[in-house]
Design an enzyme around this catalytic site. Structure first.
Site, PDB file in Angstrom:
ATOM      1  N   LYS A  77      35.594  35.553 -42.898  1.00 36.38           N
ATOM      2  CA  LYS A  77      34.851  36.425 -43.820  1.00 36.38           C
ATOM      3  C   LYS A  77      34.259  35.573 -44.940  1.00 36.38           C
ATOM      4  CE  LYS A  77      35.605  40.684 -46.522  1.00 36.38           C
ATOM      5  NZ  LYS A  77      36.624  41.678 -46.939  1.00 36.38           N
ATOM      6  N   SER A 152      35.289  46.590 -46.062  1.00 36.90           N
ATOM      7  CA  SER A 152      34.268  45.604 -46.325  1.00 36.90           C
ATOM      8  C   SER A 152      34.189  44.477 -45.288  1.00 36.90           C
ATOM      9  CB  SER A 152      34.484  44.989 -47.706  1.00 36.90           C
ATOM     10  OG  SER A 152      35.657  44.202 -47.733  1.00 36.90           O
ATOM     11  N   SER A 176      40.003  47.294 -46.264  1.00 35.87           N
ATOM     12  CA  SER A 176      38.854  46.515 -45.793  1.00 35.87           C
ATOM     13  C   SER A 176      39.064  45.713 -44.516  1.00 35.87           C
ATOM     14  CB  SER A 176      38.375  45.572 -46.896  1.00 35.87           C
ATOM     15  OG  SER A 176      37.634  46.277 -47.854  1.00 35.87           O
TER      16      SER A 176
END
Lengths: 489, 94
Positions: A77, A152, A176
């Site tokens: 990420k 997210s 997330s």
């Protein structure tokens, strides 16, 4: 040879037996990213160092060296710092920022021989539940590109689902990892707060943030969790507890185990396909030998206000560092000089941050401001403690809590983005685990009538991750869907 | 109800310029969000110590020793503007 729907354990075996080299495997995934990610938008940047890292891994394999992830490609990420590779947090504020050091999580993966494929898309500064807040555009759901990937860690989930990485790292501040994992049909694991170092991860809410894996299988999630966990002298909130070998200890028989169902979660309105998959999951755990009991968490109905007050307050403080002086975005002051120091900050920050980030910084600023602190931030902290006590009581009655990840499967792009409160309410079932600090996992169970994945959530008490992997494996074995890829991938 | 004036005051405290669209939309959005959050007041929390972190507070003592840190050049590289090994900022006299 196809690697797109193989587990990390399967890939490891192929590498160890020298059936394939890490360079071949890495190139396979890089080629897939190149040809398939254009409209999916899971990656912000592919690493130009990936093939060099793969070559080094191959040399080590040839030399007989060992590593728990030697030669295995992983996606990261874009919230985790990667030395020498741009790290943006999906924000204009950090576009072009190249960190001089890597996050501890990245170092741990690389020290076990993992090859970093690239950096994955997310909501700006991890603030969002649909990945629509990214400065680099939304990630689409590979199962249906009209739908959101979730957020997210949307890029981390979509990449695994579409076979653009065998495993990825996400972060979870209020769901997330677990929510996008559920929306994209992959496993998502948020470890206990304090298991995994936050050093080098762009901070959102420091008392809630925790990194973890998104993977095709529960056993892969266990392995990656083992690799990234452990005390780090650079993060004083990490625990000194030893890290168990979870992946080697998975026991799919649930005899003697108690699975708790939270009464309040089932009283809320669940989409019929979520209810249907929950019913299947309950049957599956019974089949595996578990006893199902009912527990109550009456304060969980307040998880959203408590979470958003805590998270935005911490964010307003954490994001104060972005001032445009030492790194990050700076406005053009040649054309229009700054009228004051405040004007300098306000323009850098006002132009560098997107609307959702500003909204959250301001909600936090308000909650911490004179006259409102007691009613908002302090009150939220007090309810947080009462909620933690309720969870503790619940875990006296059961080993693991099982429930929905979200009330609905993935929603359409654009559907909820104009109403922030409606978007926040997505997180009702996931935020409690972060507030209380306990581990949580999302396991894919099946599909809605529209063909969208639906997962179930498991939570256990702090530092007892093993039971999540045990129950998760028992569910995964019976659901038997992890090999499937979306059409077109 | 959070007025537009309040929104501008909070933005000032947070050192954020807002776009005209944000100025217009934040007032009704903040009002809706904070109205919803009012539910928290229903819970009696007298004498409850706020929980600020879920971690087991462990203290990790170590010697306070200086370490070599040779990343100065790389750090300066990231600056929007630099002069030699210094961060450069525009004049802000006002």
């Amino acid at each position: 040879m196809e690697f797109k729907n193989k587990s990390v354990f399967e890939l490891k075996e192929l590498l160890e037996k020298k059936t394939v080299t890490s360079v071949e495997m890495t190139k396979y995934f890089l080629d897939r990213i190149e040809s398939l990610d254009q409209d999916l938008n899971a990656y912000i940047q592919v690493s130009d160092k990936a093939l060099d890292e793969a070559k080094k891994a191959d040399d080590k394999i040839q030399a007989g060296e060992k590593g728990r992830l030697l030669g295995v490609p992983v996606g990261i990420k874009d919230l985790l710092c990667t030395r020498g590779i741009q790290t943006t947090a999906a924000s204009k504020m950090l576009e072009g920022f190249v960190p001089p050091y890597s996050a501890t999580v990245v170092e741990k993966l690389q020290s076990e021989g993992a090859v970093v494929l690239g950096k994955l898309n997310l909501d700006e500064f991890a603030m969002g539940s649909s990945n629509e807040n990214s400065y680099f555009g939304a990630v689409k759901n590979p199962w249906n590109k009209e739908y959101v990937s979730g957020g997210s860690s949307g890029g981390s989930a979509a990449a695994v689902a579409a076979g653009l990485a065998p495993v990825t790292i996400g972060t979870d501040t209020g769901g997330s990892i677990r929510q996008p994992a559920s929306f994209c049909g992959v496993v998502g694991m948020k470890p206990t707060y304090g298991r995994v170092s936050r050093y080098g991860i762009v901070a959102f809410a420091s008392s809630l943030d925790q990194a973890g894996p998104l993977s095709r299988t529960v056993k892969d999630a266990a392995l990656i969790s083992e690799v990234i966990s452990g005390f780090d002298e650079n993060d004083s909130t990490t625990s000194e507890r030893s890290v168990p070998q979870w992946s080697a200890s998975i026991n799919e028989s649930l005899k003697g185990k108690k699975v708790g169902l939270v009464k309040e979660y089932f009283e809320s309105k669940l989409h019929e396909s979520v209810q249907e998959q929950m019913d299947r999951a309950i049957e599956f755990v019974k089949e595996a030998g578990a006893e199902v009991v009912e527990v109550s968490l009456s304060l969980s109905r307040l998880a959203i206000p408590v979470y958003y007050m805590v998270a935005t307050s911490e964010a307003s403080s954490n994001l104060a560092r972005y001032d445009g002086v030492r790194y990050g975005y700076r406005s053009n002051f040649d054309e229009k000089p700054a009228s004051s120091l405040d004007d300098f900050y306000e323009r850098n920050r006002g132009e560098g941050f997107g609307s959702e980030v500003k909204r959250r910084i301001m909600l936090g600023t308000y909650a911490l401001s004179s006259g409102y602190y007691d009613a908002y931030y302090k009150k939220a902290g007090q309810i947080r403690r009462l909620l933690a006590e309720q969870f503790q009581k619940a875990f006296e009655k059961c080993d693991v809590l099982m429930g929905p990840v979200t009330a609905t499967p993935a929603f359409k792009l654009g559907d909820r983005i104009s109403d922030p409160l409606e978007m926040y309410l997505n997180d009702i079932f996931t935020t409690s685990a972060n507030l209380v600090g306990i581990p949580g996992m999302s396991v894919p169970m099946g599909f809605s009538k529209e063909g969208l994945p639906v997962g179930v959530q498991l939570m256990s008490s702090s530092f007892s991750e093993q039971v999540l992997f045990d129950v998760g494996s028992a569910l995964e074995q019976r659901a038997d869907i992890w090999k499937g890829l979306p059409n077109g991938y | 109800m959070i007025s537009k004036e309040q929104i501008l005051k909070i933005a000032k405290l947070a050192r954020l310029n807002l776009t005209p669209e944000e100025e217009a939309s934040f007032s009704p959005q903040f009002s809706a969000i904070l109205d919803y959050f009012e539910q928290m007041s229903e819970v009696d929390t007298s004498d409850v110590l706020p929980m600020i972190t879920p971690t087991e507070m462990e203290f990790h003592w170590r010697e306070d020793q200086a370490k070599d840190w040779n990343m100065g050049k790389e750090v300066i590289e990231q600056a929007p503007e630099k002069s030699g090994n210094l961060f450069k900022v525009p004049p802000v006299v006002g």
